[in-house]
Design an enzyme around this catalytic site. Structure first.
Site, PDB file in Angstrom:
ATOM      1  N   TYR A 267       0.818  -1.213   0.000  1.00 44.68           N
ATOM      2  CA  TYR A 267       0.000   0.000   0.000  1.00 44.68           C
ATOM      3  C   TYR A 267       0.852   1.265   0.000  1.00 44.68           C
ATOM      4  O   TYR A 267       0.435   2.299  -0.491  1.00 44.68           O
ATOM      5  CB  TYR A 267      -0.905   0.034   1.239  1.00 44.68           C
ATOM      6  CG  TYR A 267      -2.256  -0.606   1.066  1.00 44.68           C
ATOM      7  CD1 TYR A 267      -2.386  -1.904   0.579  1.00 44.68           C
ATOM      8  CD2 TYR A 267      -3.415   0.089   1.409  1.00 44.68           C
ATOM      9  CE1 TYR A 267      -3.630  -2.497   0.443  1.00 44.68           C
ATOM     10  CE2 TYR A 267      -4.662  -0.501   1.277  1.00 44.68           C
ATOM     11  CZ  TYR A 267      -4.773  -1.788   0.800  1.00 44.68           C
ATOM     12  OH  TYR A 267      -6.005  -2.360   0.673  1.00 44.68           O
TER      13      TYR A 267
ATOM     14  N   LYS B 145       2.771 -15.408   2.396  1.00 43.09           N
ATOM     15  CA  LYS B 145       2.931 -16.099   1.111  1.00 43.09           C
ATOM     16  C   LYS B 145       4.413 -16.386   0.950  1.00 43.09           C
ATOM     17  O   LYS B 145       5.057 -15.980  -0.022  1.00 43.09           O
ATOM     18  CB  LYS B 145       2.360 -15.216  -0.021  1.00 43.09           C
ATOM     19  CG  LYS B 145       2.307 -15.873  -1.392  1.00 43.09           C
ATOM     20  CD  LYS B 145       1.263 -16.971  -1.517  1.00 43.09           C
ATOM     21  CE  LYS B 145       1.360 -17.629  -2.886  1.00 43.09           C
ATOM     22  NZ  LYS B 145       0.494 -18.822  -2.998  1.00 43.09           N
TER      23      LYS B 145
ATOM     24  N   ASP C 160      -3.422 -18.104   0.342  1.00 43.42           N
ATOM     25  CA  ASP C 160      -4.445 -18.757  -0.491  1.00 43.42           C
ATOM     26  C   ASP C 160      -5.178 -19.826   0.307  1.00 43.42           C
ATOM     27  O   ASP C 160      -6.401 -19.954   0.246  1.00 43.42           O
ATOM     28  CB  ASP C 160      -3.832 -19.309  -1.792  1.00 43.42           C
ATOM     29  CG  ASP C 160      -2.570 -20.135  -1.593  1.00 43.42           C
ATOM     30  OD1 ASP C 160      -2.021 -20.154  -0.467  1.00 43.42           O
ATOM     31  OD2 ASP C 160      -2.132 -20.785  -2.562  1.00 43.42           O
TER      32      ASP C 160
ATOM     33  N   ASP D 131      -6.601  -6.805   4.052  1.00 41.53           N
ATOM     34  CA  ASP D 131      -7.714  -6.126   3.380  1.00 41.53           C
ATOM     35  C   ASP D 131      -8.654  -7.166   2.770  1.00 41.53           C
ATOM     36  O   ASP D 131      -9.869  -7.124   2.962  1.00 41.53           O
ATOM     37  CB  ASP D 131      -7.159  -5.204   2.289  1.00 41.53           C
ATOM     38  CG  ASP D 131      -8.249  -4.501   1.503  1.00 41.53           C
ATOM     39  OD1 ASP D 131      -9.201  -4.012   2.138  1.00 41.53           O
ATOM     40  OD2 ASP D 131      -8.151  -4.443   0.269  1.00 41.53           O
TER      41      ASP D 131
ATOM     42  N   ASP E  80     -12.552  -8.721   4.322  1.00 34.66           N
ATOM     43  CA  ASP E  80     -13.832  -8.675   3.596  1.00 34.66           C
ATOM     44  C   ASP E  80     -14.436 -10.074   3.516  1.00 34.66           C
ATOM     45  O   ASP E  80     -15.644 -10.262   3.665  1.00 34.66           O
ATOM     46  CB  ASP E  80     -13.640  -8.147   2.154  1.00 34.66           C
ATOM     47  CG  ASP E  80     -13.905  -6.649   2.040  1.00 34.66           C
ATOM     48  OD1 ASP E  80     -13.643  -5.928   3.018  1.00 34.66           O
ATOM     49  OD2 ASP E  80     -14.384  -6.211   0.975  1.00 34.66           O
TER      50      ASP E  80
HETATM   51  C1  IPM Z   1     -10.541  -0.981   3.862  1.00 32.36           C
HETATM   52  C2  IPM Z   1     -10.749  -0.377   2.512  1.00 32.36           C
HETATM   53  C3  IPM Z   1      -9.583   0.548   2.190  1.00 32.36           C
HETATM   54  C4  IPM Z   1      -8.325  -0.291   2.177  1.00 32.36           C
HETATM   55  C5  IPM Z   1      -9.729   1.344   0.883  1.00 32.36           C
HETATM   56  C6  IPM Z   1     -11.012   2.124   0.845  1.00 32.36           C
HETATM   57  C7  IPM Z   1      -8.550   2.230   0.652  1.00 32.36           C
HETATM   58  O1  IPM Z   1     -10.928  -1.362   1.562  1.00 32.36           O
HETATM   59  O2  IPM Z   1     -10.441  -0.229   4.855  1.00 32.36           O
HETATM   60  O3  IPM Z   1     -10.494  -2.205   3.955  1.00 32.36           O
HETATM   61  O4  IPM Z   1      -7.993  -0.911   1.159  1.00 32.36           O
HETATM   62  O5  IPM Z   1      -7.653  -0.330   3.203  1.00 32.36           O
HETATM   63 MG    MG Z   2     -11.051  -3.309   2.356  1.00 33.17          MG
END
Ligand code: IPM
Ligand code: MG
Length: 350
Positions: free
Chosen positions: A135, A185, A217, A241, A245
């Site tokens: 990042y 990884k 993975d 990240d 999710d």
């Molecule tokens: C998160 C989001 C952010 C990230 C984006 C919006 C930059 O996806 O907080 O998980 O990738 O960190």
């Molecule tokens: Mg995110």
């Protein structure tokens, strides 16, 4: 207690308003100041993290954030994108430790796309490193090489960065089920070989915590195959990240997941894991619970007010038990409500 409130874009202002109501209802002598972050800041100040916001955020004890982003800014140059504001504040405030708990409330077992028996009782904590990795790594960019464009990013971690996030994970595990799974990884990426080496070298300091390692993975697969094998997962910025999710859907909806981003002291930024959901912005139907639960995390981590934090969390459990559901977690037989009504229900339960 000084709190900087950054409603942001899309559904951000709607959900943040409900979390602010909940905090105010607790009567805690808090000072709240609003500022602009993300697309709204680009529109007003041509900067996703303007100087005025920097100052307020830096002086505050904690930051409560809604969400940033939206299609109207997607074609902006990178430095004028809302996400840049979010990355900017994380880096500026040194918020390297991102805690993303994924807890399944029993009432929502059917809202998950996985079988209830796979997710029932789920309680995972993802500890994501937040200020390093690909990042922020240099060099980065798009440039021309051999007559064509190439895109470049750099995955980089220093030993000290790895050590400080691993410490957060080990210590969190001590307050939970004493298991840490470090995700990397290392079979392909040197950067994550170092990650594994450093985390492994710390294990003797935490003999009471069981450390395991998993390739990313496989971790992605195991999260949907048998998520309850995990207690604390610790990983880098990008893997975290993605995995967070994925973990959110185990709990039924990403609309339920709070997060805390902490610095080396008590300061933190608290935000829902979900985004700004431009498709439903302004409709009053977004789920405010992740933001309300983020406010609870703020009371716990920045202000050490465990009782007040638990009160908010209990109130959320109560409204779910009472059958209140926003559209994202609605199923027949429950009571569909909008953003503000959900806030009302939490206030009533408080
Ligand atoms: C998160 C989001 C952010 C990230 C984006 C919006 C930059 O996806 O907080 O998980 O990738 O960190
Ligand atoms: Mg995110």
């Amino acid at each position: 207690m000084k709190i900087c409130v950054l409603p942001g874009d899309g559904i951000g202002p709607e959900i943040t308003a409900q979390a602010v109501r909940v905090l105010q209802a607790l009567d805690l002598r808090m000072e709240m100041e609003e500022a602009l972050l993300g697309g709204c800041a680009v529109d007003v100040a041509s900067d996703p993290y303007p100087e005025a916001t920097r100052k307020i955020a830096q002086e505050a004890d904690a930051v409560l954030l809604g969400a940033v982003g939206g299609p109207q800014w997607d074609n902006n140059p990178r430095e004028l994108r809302p996400e840049r504001g979010l990355l900017g504040i994380r880096k500026h405030l040194g918020l390297f430790a991102n805690l993303r708990p994924a807890i399944l409330y029993p009432e929502l077992a059917n809202a998950s796309t996985l079988k209830p028996e796979v997710v029932a009782g789920l309680d995972i904590l993802i500890v994501r490193e937040l200020t390093g990795d690909i990042y922020f790594g240099q060099p980065r960019g798009i440039e021309v090489r051999n007559g064509e464009k190439v895109g470049i990013n750099t995955m980089i971690y220093s030993e000290s960065e790895i050590r400080r996030i691993a410490k957060v994970a080990f210590e969190a595990a001590r307050r939970r089920n004493r298991k840490v799974c470090s995700v990397d990884k290392m079979n392909v990426l040197e950067c994550t070989q170092l990650w594994r080496d450093v985390v492994t070298s710390m294990a003797p300091e935490y003999p009471d915590v069981e450390l395991s390692h998993m390739l990313v993975d496989n971790a992605a697969m195991q999260l949907v195959r048998n998520p309850k094998q995990f207690d604390v997962m610790v990983t880098g910025n990008m893997f975290g990240d993605i995995l967070s999710d994925e973990a959110s859907m185990l709990t039924g909806s990403i609309g339920m997941l709070p997060s805390a981003s902490l610095d080396a002291g008590n300061k933190g930024l608290y935000e829902p894991c979900h985004g700004s959901a431009p498709d439903i912005a302004g409709k009053g139907i977004a789920n405010p619970l992740a933001t309300i639960l983020s406010a609870a995390m703020m009371l716990r981590y920045t202000f050490g007010m465990e009782d007040a934090a638990s009160r908010i969390e209990s109130a959320v459990k109560t409204v779910l038990a009472q059958g209140y559901r926003t559209a994202d977690i609605y199923e027949s037989g429950t009571r569909k409500v909008g953003t503000r009504e959900m806030g009302d229900a939490v206030l009533a339960a408080l």
